[in-house]
Design an enzyme around this catalytic site. Structure first.
Site, PDB file in Angstrom:
ATOM      1  CG  MET A  30      -1.893  -1.214   1.168  1.00 19.37           C
ATOM      2  SD  MET A  30      -3.453  -0.958   2.031  1.00 19.37           S
ATOM      3  CE  MET A  30      -2.884  -0.698   3.693  1.00 19.37           C
ATOM      4  N   GLY A  31       2.155   1.083  -0.360  1.00 16.69           N
ATOM      5  CA  GLY A  31       3.040   2.240  -0.495  1.00 16.69           C
ATOM      6  C   GLY A  31       3.602   2.736   0.817  1.00 16.69           C
ATOM      7  CG  LEU A  33       7.291   1.385  -0.925  1.00 17.86           C
ATOM      8  CD1 LEU A  33       8.016   1.102  -2.246  1.00 17.86           C
ATOM      9  CD2 LEU A  33       6.370   0.226  -0.580  1.00 17.86           C
ATOM     10  CG  HIS A  37       6.940  -1.925   2.319  1.00 16.74           C
ATOM     11  ND1 HIS A  37       6.796  -0.751   3.021  1.00 16.74           N
ATOM     12  CD2 HIS A  37       5.739  -2.542   2.366  1.00 16.74           C
ATOM     13  CE1 HIS A  37       5.557  -0.652   3.467  1.00 16.74           C
ATOM     14  NE2 HIS A  37       4.892  -1.731   3.094  1.00 16.74           N
ATOM     15  CG  ASP A 151       0.678  -7.184   8.032  1.00 21.69           C
ATOM     16  OD1 ASP A 151       0.111  -6.549   8.923  1.00 21.69           O
ATOM     17  OD2 ASP A 151       1.452  -6.658   7.214  1.00 21.69           O
ATOM     18  NE  ARG A 188      -2.720   1.651  10.086  1.00 21.62           N
ATOM     19  CZ  ARG A 188      -3.071   0.638   9.294  1.00 21.62           C
ATOM     20  NH1 ARG A 188      -2.369  -0.474   9.298  1.00 21.62           N
ATOM     21  NH2 ARG A 188      -4.109   0.731   8.497  1.00 21.62           N
TER      22      ARG A 188
HETATM   23  O1  PAF Z   1      -0.122  -5.764   3.630  1.00 24.08           O
HETATM   24  C1  PAF Z   1      -0.543  -4.852   2.892  1.00 24.08           C
HETATM   25  O2  PAF Z   1       0.097  -3.846   2.648  1.00 24.08           O
HETATM   26  C2  PAF Z   1      -1.931  -5.001   2.261  1.00 24.08           C
HETATM   27  O3  PAF Z   1      -2.820  -5.633   3.131  1.00 24.08           O
HETATM   28  C3  PAF Z   1      -1.912  -5.696   0.889  1.00 24.08           C
HETATM   29  C4  PAF Z   1      -1.434  -7.126   0.986  1.00 24.08           C
HETATM   30  C5  PAF Z   1      -1.014  -4.923  -0.072  1.00 24.08           C
HETATM   31  C6  PAF Z   1      -3.324  -5.725   0.289  1.00 24.08           C
HETATM   32  O4  PAF Z   1      -3.837  -4.452   0.128  1.00 24.08           O
END
Ligand code: PAF
Length: 282
Positions: A30-31, A33, A37, A151, A188
């Site tokens: 979701m950017g 980064l 990431h 996650d 976040r």
């Molecule tokens: O983990 C994330 O950033 C989001 O839940 C994902 C996997 C890109 C789906 O929107």
């Protein structure tokens, strides 16, 4: 790096890469980064000939009172970072491209797995995640897709979905990437004030202390949970959403620690709700 905004163009570029015999690695994001990431991108680069990264802040995985509009964004910075890593394609679609007018199809992993942990405090969240991840898989057709173990529940839900729907790709879970002092990296974290940033360390510290106690022989789940809760409560404004110990594969709660376990927590430290976890073989 090609920056692509439409599904049509994305498909044609991936098709050409596959025609050349290249394997395709995919990192959905979701950017905004961070190094966590980028570690996923590094794994994808190492394993594959052609790497696609998507940036899409997916509205269907945010609840009504969640931070969709305020979710941090920095497309220019993200683009630079991905270019420096030699990523082949940045897929950066609009909301209309992903959810055109009249959109009405959703993917839902039912049962325990999405009803516990984050699923109980964020109803509908995993339906949004499963839906967008399915759509992205259909668009990119990757051989391998990379997800962060921070996650942990998301990884389990996606693994279950891929298995249940016979999707033809490998899900590669990657280790949690932590700041030097132990805080799990998250977009976040930018919401934290200086003081909250310091206080948020109780989350990872409580998990590492739990790990030590388990390594020293403690097997009663409640005792470990109580220890974590007591540690977090030393920060008087922290609000605990959950602290749970579950079977790492089924996400069912366990009372006695054995096998592959997942210690997971979600806590509001000031404005942001942070999650962290630790997976252990007992
Ligand atoms: O983990 C994330 O950033 C989001 O839940 C994902 C996997 C890109 C789906 O929107």
């Amino acid at each position: 790096m090609q920056i692509i905004k439409t599904v049509k163009e994305l498909r044609s570029v991936v098709k050409s890469a596959k025609k050349e015999g290249k394997t395709v690695g995919f990192v959905p994001t979701m950017g905004f980064l961070h190094d966590g990431h980028m570690s996923l991108v590094d794994y994808a680069k190492k394993d594959n000939d052609f790497v696609v990264v998507s940036i899409f802040v997916n509205p269907t995985q945010f609840g009504e009172n969640e931070d969709l509009d305020a979710y941090p964004r920095d497309v220019e910075g993200d683009t630079r970072k991905l270019e420096n890593r030699d990523v082949d394609v940045l897929f950066f679609p609009s909301v209309e491209e992903m959810y055109p007018h009249g959109y009405s199809t959703y993917v839902n992993v039912e049962g325990e797995m999405t009803g516990v942990l984050c699923g109980s405090s964020r109803p509908g969240h995993f339906k949004g995640v499963a839906t967008i991840v399915t759509k992205l898989f259909n668009m990119v057709s990757p051989d391998n897709a990379y997800f962060g173990q921070k996650d942990a529940q998301q990884v389990s839900v996606i693994e279950r979905m891929v298995r249940d729907l016979n999707m033809d790709l490998n899900i590669i879970p990657c280790p949690i990437f932590r700041e030097e002092d132990g805080l799990a990296m998250s977009s976040r974290n930018t919401y934290l004030s200086e003081q909250e940033r310091k206080d948020a360390l109780v989350l990872s510290q409580s998990l590492f202390e739990a790990k030590n106690r388990i390594e020293q022989g403690e097997r009663i789940s409640k005792k470990i949970i109580d220890g974590i809760v007591d540690k977090i409560k030393t920060i008087d404004y922290a609000i605990i959403d959950y602290v749970e110990i579950v079977d790492a594969l089924t996400l069912n709660k366990i009372e006695t620690l054995e096998g592959e376990i997942l210690i997971a927590l979600a806590v509001k430290v000031g404005k942001p709700r942070l999650i962290d976890n630790m997976r252990l073989e007992v």
